[in-house]
Design a protein around this motif. Structure first.
Motif, PDB file in Angstrom:
ATOM      1  N   UNK A   1       1.192 -14.201 -10.283  1.00 39.86           N
ATOM      2  CA  UNK A   1       2.363 -14.223  -9.403  1.00 39.86           C
ATOM      3  C   UNK A   1       3.605 -14.814 -10.072  1.00 39.86           C
ATOM      4  N   UNK A   2       3.456 -15.263 -11.315  1.00 40.11           N
ATOM      5  CA  UNK A   2       4.595 -15.817 -12.051  1.00 40.11           C
ATOM      6  C   UNK A   2       5.310 -14.688 -12.786  1.00 40.11           C
ATOM      7  N   UNK A   3       6.538 -14.429 -12.377  1.00 41.32           N
ATOM      8  CA  UNK A   3       7.353 -13.341 -12.929  1.00 41.32           C
ATOM      9  C   UNK A   3       6.538 -12.046 -13.028  1.00 41.32           C
ATOM     10  N   UNK A   4       6.004 -11.557 -11.910  1.00 38.89           N
ATOM     11  CA  UNK A   4       5.167 -10.348 -11.965  1.00 38.89           C
ATOM     12  C   UNK A   4       5.977  -9.126 -12.375  1.00 38.89           C
ATOM     13  N   UNK A   5       5.403  -8.228 -13.167  1.00 38.80           N
ATOM     14  CA  UNK A   5       6.119  -7.019 -13.582  1.00 38.80           C
ATOM     15  C   UNK A   5       6.295  -6.062 -12.403  1.00 38.80           C
ATOM     16  N   UNK A   6       7.214  -5.097 -12.506  1.00 36.57           N
ATOM     17  CA  UNK A   6       7.428  -4.128 -11.422  1.00 36.57           C
ATOM     18  C   UNK A   6       6.287  -3.116 -11.350  1.00 36.57           C
ATOM     19  N   UNK A   7       5.203  -3.505 -10.730  1.00 39.26           N
ATOM     20  CA  UNK A   7       4.014  -2.666 -10.609  1.00 39.26           C
ATOM     21  C   UNK A   7       3.314  -3.003  -9.302  1.00 39.26           C
TER      22      UNK A   7
ATOM     23  N   UNK B   1      -8.644   3.142  -7.296  1.00 40.69           N
ATOM     24  CA  UNK B   1      -7.875   4.391  -7.287  1.00 40.69           C
ATOM     25  C   UNK B   1      -6.618   4.318  -8.145  1.00 40.69           C
ATOM     26  N   UNK B   2      -6.434   3.243  -8.894  1.00 41.81           N
ATOM     27  CA  UNK B   2      -5.192   3.033  -9.637  1.00 41.81           C
ATOM     28  C   UNK B   2      -4.981   4.096 -10.719  1.00 41.81           C
ATOM     29  N   UNK B   3      -3.717   4.549 -10.817  1.00 41.10           N
ATOM     30  CA  UNK B   3      -3.316   5.499 -11.845  1.00 41.10           C
ATOM     31  C   UNK B   3      -2.134   4.926 -12.618  1.00 41.10           C
ATOM     32  N   UNK B   4      -1.663   5.677 -13.582  1.00 41.41           N
ATOM     33  CA  UNK B   4      -0.598   5.180 -14.451  1.00 41.41           C
ATOM     34  C   UNK B   4       0.637   4.747 -13.662  1.00 41.41           C
ATOM     35  N   UNK B   5       0.979   5.513 -12.634  1.00 41.77           N
ATOM     36  CA  UNK B   5       2.162   5.190 -11.831  1.00 41.77           C
ATOM     37  C   UNK B   5       2.050   3.816 -11.184  1.00 41.77           C
ATOM     38  N   UNK B   6       0.835   3.417 -10.829  1.00 43.63           N
ATOM     39  CA  UNK B   6       0.621   2.135 -10.163  1.00 43.63           C
ATOM     40  C   UNK B   6       0.976   0.957 -11.072  1.00 43.63           C
ATOM     41  N   UNK B   7       0.833   1.169 -12.392  1.00 43.36           N
ATOM     42  CA  UNK B   7       1.123   0.098 -13.342  1.00 43.36           C
ATOM     43  C   UNK B   7       2.573   0.113 -13.822  1.00 43.36           C
ATOM     44  N   UNK B   8       3.328   1.119 -13.380  1.00 43.50           N
ATOM     45  CA  UNK B   8       4.716   1.264 -13.848  1.00 43.50           C
ATOM     46  C   UNK B   8       5.767   1.035 -12.773  1.00 43.50           C
TER      47      UNK B   8
ATOM     48  N   UNK C   1       1.851   0.062   1.578  1.00 41.93           N
ATOM     49  CA  UNK C   1       2.485  -0.021   0.264  1.00 41.93           C
ATOM     50  C   UNK C   1       1.497   0.473  -0.794  1.00 41.93           C
ATOM     51  N   UNK C   2       1.387   1.790  -0.934  1.00 37.04           N
ATOM     52  CA  UNK C   2       0.464   2.393  -1.894  1.00 37.04           C
ATOM     53  C   UNK C   2       0.998   3.758  -2.294  1.00 37.04           C
ATOM     54  N   UNK C   3       1.122   4.001  -3.611  1.00 38.22           N
ATOM     55  CA  UNK C   3       1.640   5.277  -4.090  1.00 38.22           C
ATOM     56  C   UNK C   3       0.765   6.456  -3.656  1.00 38.22           C
TER      57      UNK C   3
END
Length: 320
Positions: A273-279, A288-295, A310-312
């Protein structure tokens, strides 16, 4: 809609040596008068911090708070003092939240003294007896101290103190999590009776979905500071569209021994939770995570009327 509280884009960050910890990150909701909004999620997801920020027990980093059509995002000390009459809190630890040097009547009567709502000692004592009777505390316990009482009675003291000024809104921070199951039912029934009789509005924080199902009208599921899913209680227990919510509900114990429970196990590392990336913060644990979920971080948006997720890939996962 008779809206009592509106929260928009509320954020609470804490400064650490490694960066800013995003405890509450862009939370929005509307709470109607006389209703209960349940906030659920794992320990550390930001539930209690959210409740404390709403009551100004902690300052918000940013966001808007509107109470009875008044913007209270940055109230003056004098205005905050007045708001306390209508906004109270029931704390999780009934023992730690009570002054061990005060007896029951002194604890319940302290708000009455601070706000000088009683004209004389006779009215003051009568008001304390009335509150004790309302929350189910015998008059003989007036001079008892917290350490002399069990958890259920101590929690009733906390509820009585919160009710002393006849508030309109109460934040309930896991008020039954430390109690036995039988005592939990008594306290929940008491809170529902008080809500009905006094038209109270609750923000009910818990990690126990069985409890939140019993008392809430709507539910907001949080994960690492962000909203994962939001809808009515009835709808959530019929349709869960976020993988995290599905996992939470699969963990509820069933009383039926013949029921074959299929637990959804969450593997993988928690996102910091410290400076979390935009993902998507749930992506490292999601099946079910895909590449878009990490980007990119998914927005909280409706996938059906009144049901926001809140899910792509919520529609794809659930065949919508």
């Amino acid at each position: 809609m008779n809206t009592l509280l509106h929260v928009a884009n509320l954020k609470k960050y804490f400064s650490t040596k490694s960066g800013r910890l995003h405890a509450v990150d862009d939370i929005s909701f509307t709470l109607e008068r006389g209703k209960t909004l349940g906030i659920v999620g794992e320990s550390g997801c930001g539930k209690s911090t959210l409740g404390r920020v709403v009551l100004h027990l902690m300052p918000a980093t940013s966001g808007t708070l509107v109470f009875e059509n008044e913007d209270i995002s940055a109230p003056t000390p004098q205005r905050l003092h007045e708001l306390r009459k209508n906004m109270q809190m029931i704390f999780q630890d009934s023992f730690a939240s009570l002054n061990p040097r005060q007896c029951v009547s002194e604890i319940i009567g302290e708000p009455l003294q601070i706000y000088k709502v009683c004209a004389n000692k006779h009215e003051y004592r009568a008001r304390i007896r009335e509150i004790m009777d309302t929350v189910g505390l015998a008059e003989r316990l007036s001079n008892a101290y917290p350490h002399e009482l069990d958890g259920g009675r101590r929690q009733r003291i906390g509820i009585g103190r919160a009710l002393a000024l006849n508030p309109k809104f109460i934040v309930c921070d896991e008020p039954v999590s430390a109690l036995d199951v039988s005592i939990q039912a008594q306290i929940l029934n008491l809170m529902q009776d008080l809500q009905r009789d006094r038209d109270l509005t609750y923000l009910f924080i818990t990690h126990d979905l069985s409890v939140v199902r019993h008392i809430s009208n709507t539910i907001l599921v949080m994960y690492l500071g962000v909203a994962a899913e939001k809808t009515t209680t009835e709808e959530l227990f019929i349709h869960q569209y976020h993988p995290y919510t599905k996992a939470l509900l699969s963990a509820i114990p069933r009383a039926n021994l013949q029921y074959k429970q299929e637990r959804i196990l969450l593997r993988g590392e928690l996102t910091s939770p410290i400076e979390p990336p935009p993902m998507c913060r749930f992506a490292p644990r999601c099946n079910y995570a895909k590449e878009k979920c990490f980007n990119s971080q998914p927005p909280l948006e409706d996938v059906s009327p009144g049901h926001a997720v809140a899910c792509h890939f919520a529609r794809e996962i659930n065949g919508l």
